[in-house]
Motif scaffolding. Structure first.
Motif, mmCIF file in Angstrom:
data_model
loop_
_atom_site.group_PDB
_atom_site.id
_atom_site.type_symbol
_atom_site.label_atom_id
_atom_site.label_comp_id
_atom_site.label_asym_id
_atom_site.label_seq_id
_atom_site.Cartn_x
_atom_site.Cartn_y
_atom_site.Cartn_z
ATOM 1 N N GLN A 261 0.852 -1.184 0.000
ATOM 2 C CA GLN A 261 0.000 0.000 0.000
ATOM 3 C C GLN A 261 0.897 1.248 0.000
ATOM 4 N N PRO A 262 0.607 2.228 -0.847
ATOM 5 C CA PRO A 262 1.465 3.420 -0.907
ATOM 6 C C PRO A 262 1.535 4.148 0.433
ATOM 7 N N SER A 263 2.706 4.696 0.734
ATOM 8 C CA SER A 263 2.906 5.466 1.955
ATOM 9 C C SER A 263 2.617 6.930 1.681
ATOM 10 N N ILE A 264 2.008 7.593 2.642
ATOM 11 C CA ILE A 264 1.670 9.004 2.447
ATOM 12 C C ILE A 264 2.799 9.944 2.865
ATOM 13 N N TRP A 265 3.812 9.425 3.501
ATOM 14 C CA TRP A 265 4.862 10.271 4.050
ATOM 15 C C TRP A 265 6.108 10.366 3.175
ATOM 16 N N THR A 266 6.243 9.523 2.178
ATOM 17 C CA THR A 266 7.519 9.420 1.469
ATOM 18 C C THR A 266 7.843 10.641 0.616
ATOM 19 N N LEU A 267 6.895 11.147 -0.151
ATOM 20 C CA LEU A 267 7.181 12.269 -1.034
ATOM 21 C C LEU A 267 7.561 13.511 -0.243
ATOM 22 N N GLU A 268 6.809 13.801 0.787
ATOM 23 C CA GLU A 268 7.105 14.994 1.583
ATOM 24 C C GLU A 268 8.409 14.840 2.370
ATOM 25 N N SER A 269 8.698 13.642 2.832
ATOM 26 C CA SER A 269 9.978 13.399 3.508
ATOM 27 C C SER A 269 11.139 13.624 2.553
ATOM 28 N N ALA A 270 10.997 13.160 1.324
ATOM 29 C CA ALA A 270 12.041 13.375 0.322
ATOM 30 C C ALA A 270 12.205 14.865 0.031
ATOM 31 N N GLN A 271 11.107 15.598 -0.004
ATOM 32 C CA GLN A 271 11.190 17.043 -0.225
ATOM 33 C C GLN A 271 11.913 17.728 0.932
ATOM 34 N N PHE A 272 11.607 17.331 2.160
ATOM 35 C CA PHE A 272 12.280 17.915 3.325
ATOM 36 C C PHE A 272 13.772 17.594 3.307
ATOM 37 N N LEU A 273 14.117 16.371 2.943
ATOM 38 C CA LEU A 273 15.526 15.995 2.867
ATOM 39 C C LEU A 273 16.245 16.793 1.774
ATOM 40 N N MET A 274 15.568 17.042 0.668
ATOM 41 C CA MET A 274 16.168 17.827 -0.407
ATOM 42 C C MET A 274 16.392 19.270 0.028
ATOM 43 N N VAL A 275 15.438 19.829 0.765
ATOM 44 C CA VAL A 275 15.603 21.193 1.281
ATOM 45 C C VAL A 275 16.803 21.252 2.222
ATOM 46 N N ALA A 276 16.918 20.275 3.123
ATOM 47 C CA ALA A 276 18.051 20.236 4.049
ATOM 48 C C ALA A 276 19.363 20.076 3.279
#
Length: 168
Positions: free
Chosen positions: A45-60
């Motif tokens: 089942q797709p995770s709802i947190w992965t895309l936004e976590s990747a975006q936060f990591l990219m910002v950091a």
């Protein structure tokens, strides 16, 4: 005064080197999150947190590595006439443009601090389905901008010294 400036430049560059080297490894964390996202979408089942976590990591990654990139002089420069100038002229122009960068970074940091205060005071969350707290990434944002500001000041001192025919 010269020893104080040299100590400041050395200290800032040491901190930015450490933070920049740490930030380089955030790309692997981001790749891991995106790999997990791809696998979970395909097999589970797709995770709802992965895309936004990747975006936060990219910002950091981007903000914490910016000062290190500036320290290494690894940013993009339009070299149409710059390479034809004398080292003194280059240093003077670089010092002028760094002053403009410092001015910009001061306002950016002011806005970042204001935004972080709001996020902490009102427990601001993202408008996504996952709805994570925004304060941690905004704190990282302010740290990255502050480190970039310190590096810009150190670069200004180095450019002024180069314009005078000295090295720091």
């Amino acid at each position: 005064m010269r020893r104080l400036i040299c100590g400041f430049v050395r200290g800032v560059e040491k901190i930015n080197r450490l933070v920049g080297r740490f930030a380089m490894y955030l790309i692997f964390a981001m790749l891991g999150v995106l790999l997990y996202s791809s696998i979970s979408k395909t097999f589970f089942q797709p995770s709802i947190w992965t895309l936004e976590s990747a975006q936060f990591l990219m910002v950091a990654y981007f903000l914490l590595g910016g000062a290190y990139s500036m320290q290494l002089d690894a940013h993009v420069r339009m070299d149409l006439i710059y390479s034809r100038w004398s080292p003194t002229t280059r240093a003077l122009v670089d010092a002028f443009t760094v002053v403009l960068l410092i001015f910009y970074l001061v306002f950016l940091l002011y806005g970042g601090i204001s935004s972080t205060q709001y996020a902490l005071e009102y427990s601001e969350t993202s408008y996504s389905a996952w709805s994570p707290y925004m304060a941690p990434i905004k704190i990282v944002m302010c740290i990255g901008i502050f480190l970039m500001l310190l590096q810009a000041i150190a670069t200004f001192f180095k450019d002024v010294a180069a314009a005078r025919g000295e090295t720091l």
